[in-house]
Design a protein around this motif. Structure first.
Motif, PDB file in Angstrom:
ATOM      1  N   UNK A 120     -34.415 -43.003 -15.545  1.00 16.77           N
ATOM      2  CA  UNK A 120     -33.200 -43.801 -15.792  1.00 16.77           C
ATOM      3  C   UNK A 120     -32.647 -43.296 -17.226  1.00 16.77           C
ATOM      4  N   UNK A 121     -33.386 -42.772 -18.142  1.00 19.98           N
ATOM      5  CA  UNK A 121     -33.078 -41.848 -19.281  1.00 19.98           C
ATOM      6  C   UNK A 121     -32.087 -40.738 -19.006  1.00 19.98           C
ATOM      7  N   UNK A 122     -32.565 -39.867 -18.157  1.00 19.22           N
ATOM      8  CA  UNK A 122     -31.898 -38.528 -17.746  1.00 19.22           C
ATOM      9  C   UNK A 122     -30.578 -39.242 -17.190  1.00 19.22           C
ATOM     10  N   UNK A 123     -30.586 -40.224 -16.442  1.00 24.76           N
ATOM     11  CA  UNK A 123     -29.374 -40.676 -15.761  1.00 24.76           C
ATOM     12  C   UNK A 123     -28.166 -41.054 -16.591  1.00 24.76           C
ATOM     13  N   UNK A 124     -28.552 -42.005 -17.706  1.00 24.06           N
ATOM     14  CA  UNK A 124     -27.971 -42.533 -18.796  1.00 24.06           C
ATOM     15  C   UNK A 124     -27.455 -41.579 -19.584  1.00 24.06           C
ATOM     16  N   UNK A 125     -28.210 -40.481 -19.969  1.00 25.36           N
ATOM     17  CA  UNK A 125     -27.666 -39.187 -20.592  1.00 25.36           C
ATOM     18  C   UNK A 125     -26.810 -38.731 -19.901  1.00 25.36           C
ATOM     19  N   UNK A 126     -26.890 -38.498 -18.520  1.00 27.01           N
ATOM     20  CA  UNK A 126     -25.759 -37.897 -17.819  1.00 27.01           C
ATOM     21  C   UNK A 126     -24.339 -38.630 -17.784  1.00 27.01           C
ATOM     22  N   UNK A 262     -39.212 -39.715 -25.340  1.00 25.83           N
ATOM     23  CA  UNK A 262     -39.692 -41.080 -26.178  1.00 25.83           C
ATOM     24  C   UNK A 262     -39.329 -42.410 -25.555  1.00 25.83           C
ATOM     25  N   UNK A 263     -38.385 -42.613 -24.536  1.00 27.72           N
ATOM     26  CA  UNK A 263     -38.085 -43.810 -23.883  1.00 27.72           C
ATOM     27  C   UNK A 263     -38.959 -43.923 -22.864  1.00 27.72           C
ATOM     28  N   UNK A 264     -39.602 -42.694 -22.157  1.00 23.96           N
ATOM     29  CA  UNK A 264     -40.488 -42.872 -21.104  1.00 23.96           C
ATOM     30  C   UNK A 264     -41.971 -43.222 -21.628  1.00 23.96           C
ATOM     31  N   UNK A 265     -42.168 -42.985 -22.972  1.00 21.75           N
ATOM     32  CA  UNK A 265     -43.504 -43.144 -23.398  1.00 21.75           C
ATOM     33  C   UNK A 265     -43.863 -44.378 -24.443  1.00 21.75           C
ATOM     34  N   UNK A 266     -42.695 -45.086 -24.826  1.00 26.87           N
ATOM     35  CA  UNK A 266     -42.810 -46.206 -25.809  1.00 26.87           C
ATOM     36  C   UNK A 266     -43.133 -47.491 -25.213  1.00 26.87           C
TER      37      UNK A 266
END
Length: 270
Positions: A120-126, A262-266
């Motif tokens: 999700x985070x990588x996609x949003x960054x893209x 950070x998003x994947x771990x918090x």
């Protein structure tokens, strides 16, 4: 990256991206339209610049004067309007893609599907970086059209330097959007993420301007990514745009990666 999610997010934010892209295109076309009238008075304008305090001239990136088309747009557009426009875009979209979705509960629906947090985070960054690329491509294309429509053979124009200005501007906002993305990835509250991102990015812009205005506080510039962005130097054929681009790209990639991790771990309030 999750491509169906990428496609959906691009569709959701397409209107906003288009508004910024066409707004930028309008401004750059306006600069090309204005230049023939300005060019007839470049001597008087350059004399006026010489009478102005050096710090003010540096702050607004008009050191190159008005002797060429690229020097004119480097100060009038790339030195102030474009950085402010893309700063707002980076702050708003990064917050909408991450912190707002957590704050409003939309993120829980995404994560209930077979999609990992990191995807999700990588996609949003893209989505964020693709939006910036869209704006810069439209801006660059509009400038080329402006040259054909309004300049032609009337005045000298260095297209390679113009493209370099656009590439460095894109890299600058890959770095700036990466910072905003990192902030938004570690915050649950949309307003706090928006305020923090705005404070950091606009604060860096202000530090760079202050450092250029007064030599006694020039060291402030080195706390800002904007110190690597020097459109007037590129217009004059000086500086090292390749090095600046690589450093800014490295900063951006590092911030995007840190945000995704950070998003994947918090812990999330889902």
């Amino acid at each position: 990256m999750n491509f169906p999610l990428f496609k959906q997010m691009m569709k959701i934010h397409a209107k906003g991206m288009s508004n910024y892209a066409f707004g930028s295109a309008f401004y750059i076309l306006l600069m090309f339209w204005l230049y023939p009238g300005i060019a007839d008075n470049t001597g008087a304008l350059n004399e006026l610049l010489k009478s102005m305090p050096e710090g003010i001239v540096n702050a607004f990136n008009i050191q190159g004067g008005f002797g060429s088309m690229e020097a004119f747009i480097s100060g009038e557009y790339y030195g102030l309007i474009l950085p402010l426009l893309l700063s707002i875009f980076s702050i708003m979209l990064s917050t909408a893609l991450m912190a707002r979705m957590v704050d409003q509960g939309s993120m829980s629906y995404l994560l209930s599907t077979p999609t990992t947090r990191r995807q999700v985070a990588v996609t949003q960054a893209g989505v964020l970086s693709a939006g910036l690329l869209l704006i810069m491509l439209v801006t660059t294309g509009a400038g080329m059209l402006g040259y054909v429509w309004f300049i032609g053979d009337k005045f000298e124009f260095n297209g390679a330097r113009y493209i370099e200005m656009n590439v460095v501007a894109w890299m600058l906002f890959i770095a700036a959007s990466g910072i905003a993305f990192l902030v938004s990835s570690v915050m649950n509250d949309e307003k706090k993420a928006l305020g923090t991102s705005g404070f950091i990015i606009v604060g860096m812009f202000a530090l760079d301007m202050l450092g250029k205005i007064s030599g006694s506080v020039e060291w402030l510039r080195y706390a800002s990514i904007f110190s690597l962005y020097r459109p007037s130097d590129i217009a004059a054929g000086s500086g090292d745009p390749l090095l600046a681009s690589l450093v800014l790209l490295a900063i951006g990639i590092a911030c995007y990666a840190a945000g995704a991790i950070a998003f994947s771990r918090r812990d999330l309030p889902l």
